[in-house]
Design a protein around this motif. Structure first.
Motif, PDB file in Angstrom:
ATOM      1  N   LEU A 100       0.843  -1.183   0.000  1.00 53.11           N
ATOM      2  CA  LEU A 100       0.000   0.000   0.000  1.00 53.11           C
ATOM      3  C   LEU A 100       0.882   1.237   0.000  1.00 53.11           C
ATOM      4  CD1 LEU A 100      -2.621  -1.042   2.699  1.00 53.11           C
ATOM      5  CD2 LEU A 100      -3.079  -0.655   0.290  1.00 53.11           C
ATOM      6  N   PRO A 101       0.475   2.302  -0.697  1.00 51.69           N
ATOM      7  CA  PRO A 101       1.258   3.541  -0.641  1.00 51.69           C
ATOM      8  C   PRO A 101       1.260   4.100   0.774  1.00 51.69           C
ATOM      9  CG  PRO A 101      -0.623   3.738  -2.154  1.00 51.69           C
ATOM     10  CD  PRO A 101      -0.665   2.383  -1.569  1.00 51.69           C
ATOM     11  N   PRO A 102       2.292   4.858   1.142  1.00 53.01           N
ATOM     12  CA  PRO A 102       2.380   5.386   2.511  1.00 53.01           C
ATOM     13  C   PRO A 102       1.147   6.179   2.945  1.00 53.01           C
ATOM     14  CG  PRO A 102       4.436   5.749   1.359  1.00 53.01           C
ATOM     15  CD  PRO A 102       3.464   5.200   0.351  1.00 53.01           C
ATOM     16  N   ALA A 103       0.493   6.866   2.017  1.00 51.01           N
ATOM     17  CA  ALA A 103      -0.692   7.647   2.368  1.00 51.01           C
ATOM     18  C   ALA A 103      -1.860   6.754   2.781  1.00 51.01           C
ATOM     19  CB  ALA A 103      -1.098   8.533   1.203  1.00 51.01           C
ATOM     20  N   LEU A 104      -1.863   5.491   2.335  1.00 50.03           N
ATOM     21  CA  LEU A 104      -2.952   4.570   2.645  1.00 50.03           C
ATOM     22  C   LEU A 104      -2.560   3.537   3.694  1.00 50.03           C
ATOM     23  CD1 LEU A 104      -4.331   3.891  -0.941  1.00 50.03           C
ATOM     24  CD2 LEU A 104      -5.245   5.451   0.776  1.00 50.03           C
ATOM     25  N   ALA A 105      -1.409   3.707   4.327  1.00 49.95           N
ATOM     26  CA  ALA A 105      -0.953   2.745   5.337  1.00 49.95           C
ATOM     27  C   ALA A 105      -1.976   2.647   6.459  1.00 49.95           C
ATOM     28  CB  ALA A 105       0.395   3.150   5.885  1.00 49.95           C
ATOM     29  N   VAL A 106      -2.319   1.414   6.811  1.00 46.26           N
ATOM     30  CA  VAL A 106      -3.315   1.157   7.848  1.00 46.26           C
ATOM     31  C   VAL A 106      -2.768   0.109   8.810  1.00 46.26           C
ATOM     32  CG1 VAL A 106      -5.307   1.751   6.419  1.00 46.26           C
ATOM     33  CG2 VAL A 106      -4.459  -0.579   6.402  1.00 46.26           C
ATOM     34  N   PRO A 107      -3.297   0.047  10.027  1.00 47.50           N
ATOM     35  CA  PRO A 107      -2.862  -1.001  10.949  1.00 47.50           C
ATOM     36  C   PRO A 107      -3.308  -2.381  10.458  1.00 47.50           C
ATOM     37  CG  PRO A 107      -4.587   0.345  11.951  1.00 47.50           C
ATOM     38  CD  PRO A 107      -4.256   0.961  10.638  1.00 47.50           C
ATOM     39  N   THR A 108      -2.498  -3.368  10.775  1.00 46.40           N
ATOM     40  CA  THR A 108      -2.821  -4.755  10.422  1.00 46.40           C
ATOM     41  C   THR A 108      -3.227  -5.493  11.682  1.00 46.40           C
ATOM     42  OG1 THR A 108      -1.216  -4.700   8.628  1.00 46.40           O
ATOM     43  CG2 THR A 108      -1.922  -6.864   9.368  1.00 46.40           C
ATOM     44  N   VAL A 109      -4.366  -6.168  11.606  1.00 40.91           N
ATOM     45  CA  VAL A 109      -4.876  -6.971  12.715  1.00 40.91           C
ATOM     46  C   VAL A 109      -4.737  -8.427  12.301  1.00 40.91           C
ATOM     47  CG1 VAL A 109      -6.868  -7.459  14.167  1.00 40.91           C
ATOM     48  CG2 VAL A 109      -6.498  -5.148  13.306  1.00 40.91           C
ATOM     49  N   THR A 110      -3.999  -9.201  13.084  1.00 43.76           N
ATOM     50  CA  THR A 110      -3.689 -10.580  12.723  1.00 43.76           C
ATOM     51  C   THR A 110      -4.499 -11.564  13.559  1.00 43.76           C
ATOM     52  OG1 THR A 110      -1.452  -9.896  12.163  1.00 43.76           O
ATOM     53  CG2 THR A 110      -1.820 -12.249  12.461  1.00 43.76           C
ATOM     54  N   TYR A 111      -5.075 -12.551  12.874  1.00 43.78           N
ATOM     55  CA  TYR A 111      -5.798 -13.638  13.529  1.00 43.78           C
ATOM     56  C   TYR A 111      -5.307 -14.960  12.961  1.00 43.78           C
ATOM     57  CZ  TYR A 111      -9.270 -10.375  15.349  1.00 43.78           C
ATOM     58  OH  TYR A 111      -9.888  -9.356  16.010  1.00 43.78           O
ATOM     59  N   LYS A 112      -5.265 -15.965  13.798  1.00 44.42           N
ATOM     60  CA  LYS A 112      -4.948 -17.319  13.360  1.00 44.42           C
ATOM     61  C   LYS A 112      -6.212 -18.151  13.548  1.00 44.42           C
ATOM     62  CE  LYS A 112      -1.030 -18.963  14.566  1.00 44.42           C
ATOM     63  NZ  LYS A 112       0.063 -19.520  15.367  1.00 44.42           N
ATOM     64  N   LEU A 113      -6.708 -18.725  12.451  1.00 43.11           N
ATOM     65  CA  LEU A 113      -7.921 -19.536  12.488  1.00 43.11           C
ATOM     66  C   LEU A 113      -7.558 -20.976  12.186  1.00 43.11           C
ATOM     67  CD1 LEU A 113     -10.174 -17.120  10.426  1.00 43.11           C
ATOM     68  CD2 LEU A 113     -10.103 -17.367  12.896  1.00 43.11           C
ATOM     69  N   PHE A 114      -7.882 -21.867  13.106  1.00 41.51           N
ATOM     70  CA  PHE A 114      -7.561 -23.280  12.965  1.00 41.51           C
ATOM     71  C   PHE A 114      -8.837 -24.031  12.616  1.00 41.51           C
ATOM     72  CE2 PHE A 114      -7.070 -27.539  14.848  1.00 41.51           C
ATOM     73  CZ  PHE A 114      -5.959 -27.962  14.132  1.00 41.51           C
ATOM     74  N   LEU A 115      -8.847 -24.731  11.481  1.00 41.79           N
ATOM     75  CA  LEU A 115     -10.003 -25.504  11.060  1.00 41.79           C
ATOM     76  C   LEU A 115      -9.754 -26.962  11.378  1.00 41.79           C
ATOM     77  CD1 LEU A 115      -9.828 -22.987   8.933  1.00 41.79           C
ATOM     78  CD2 LEU A 115     -11.710 -24.216   7.933  1.00 41.79           C
ATOM     79  N   ALA A 116     -10.652 -27.547  12.126  1.00 40.02           N
ATOM     80  CA  ALA A 116     -10.538 -28.959  12.484  1.00 40.02           C
ATOM     81  C   ALA A 116     -11.874 -29.632  12.234  1.00 40.02           C
ATOM     82  CB  ALA A 116     -10.136 -29.111  13.949  1.00 40.02           C
ATOM     83  N   GLY A 117     -11.819 -30.894  11.898  1.00 36.58           N
ATOM     84  CA  GLY A 117     -13.041 -31.649  11.659  1.00 36.58           C
ATOM     85  C   GLY A 117     -12.724 -32.986  11.033  1.00 36.58           C
ATOM     86  N   LYS A 118     -13.771 -33.732  10.776  1.00 35.10           N
ATOM     87  CA  LYS A 118     -13.611 -35.050  10.183  1.00 35.10           C
ATOM     88  C   LYS A 118     -13.083 -34.942   8.757  1.00 35.10           C
ATOM     89  CE  LYS A 118     -17.062 -37.437  12.896  1.00 35.10           C
ATOM     90  NZ  LYS A 118     -18.149 -38.388  12.867  1.00 35.10           N
ATOM     91  N   SER A 119     -12.504 -36.016   8.301  1.00 34.48           N
ATOM     92  CA  SER A 119     -11.940 -36.081   6.964  1.00 34.48           C
ATOM     93  C   SER A 119     -13.052 -35.983   5.913  1.00 34.48           C
ATOM     94  CB  SER A 119     -11.180 -37.395   6.794  1.00 34.48           C
ATOM     95  OG  SER A 119     -10.692 -37.506   5.480  1.00 34.48           O
ATOM     96  N   GLY A 120     -12.798 -35.203   4.861  1.00 32.10           N
ATOM     97  CA  GLY A 120     -13.707 -35.140   3.735  1.00 32.10           C
ATOM     98  C   GLY A 120     -14.903 -34.225   3.894  1.00 32.10           C
ATOM     99  N   VAL A 121     -14.919 -33.360   4.914  1.00 37.39           N
ATOM    100  CA  VAL A 121     -16.096 -32.501   5.109  1.00 37.39           C
ATOM    101  C   VAL A 121     -15.984 -31.163   4.371  1.00 37.39           C
ATOM    102  CG1 VAL A 121     -16.731 -33.541   7.304  1.00 37.39           C
ATOM    103  CG2 VAL A 121     -15.234 -31.555   7.284  1.00 37.39           C
ATOM    104  N   GLY A 122     -14.808 -30.819   3.853  1.00 36.98           N
ATOM    105  CA  GLY A 122     -14.665 -29.605   3.055  1.00 36.98           C
ATOM    106  C   GLY A 122     -13.836 -28.503   3.670  1.00 36.98           C
ATOM    107  N   LYS A 123     -12.976 -28.825   4.624  1.00 36.98           N
ATOM    108  CA  LYS A 123     -12.142 -27.794   5.251  1.00 36.98           C
ATOM    109  C   LYS A 123     -11.184 -27.188   4.230  1.00 36.98           C
ATOM    110  CE  LYS A 123     -10.611 -30.716   8.239  1.00 36.98           C
ATOM    111  NZ  LYS A 123     -11.355 -31.904   7.826  1.00 36.98           N
TER     112      LYS A 123
END
Length: 104
Positions: free
Chosen positions: A33-56
């Motif tokens: 992003l250009p310096p004029a449009l610099a914005v804070p970054t918010v970081t999240y870690k999303l862990f997907l768990a589930g049975k095999s073959g469900v579409g994760k």
């Protein structure tokens, strides 16, 4: 809701798109992003768990803008997919860049 398509939000959307498709970023990359449009970054870690073959993996591919695998292949270990999404929360009124690490 339509902030990304407005003239004020369009530069942020363009930073994550390439030829109208979501750019794929590596684990250490981020949108430029250009310096004029610099914005804070918010970081999240999303862990997907589930049975095999469900579409994760298909869900992560859809969110990341990549084609979903056509055949089922079991994911061995963990695949980390970084995803960036600009947003303008109503409470603050200032744009932020969400960095989501999707762990499948």
């Amino acid at each position: 809701p339509g902030w990304l398509l407005s003239p004020a939000g369009r530069p942020y959307l363009d930073s994550i798109l390439h030829k109208n498709q979501r750019r794929v970023f590596g684990l250490l990359e981020r949108p430029a992003l250009p310096p004029a449009l610099a914005v804070p970054t918010v970081t999240y870690k999303l862990f997907l768990a589930g049975k095999s073959g469900v579409g994760k993996t298909a869900l992560v591919a859809w969110l990341g803008g990549t084609p979903a695998p056509s055949a089922h292949h079991e994911t061995l270990g963990i695949e980390a997919t970084p995803l960036f999404w600009p947003a303008k929360p109503r409470a603050s009124g200032r744009p932020v860049l969400f960095q989501l690490h999707l762990w499948d």
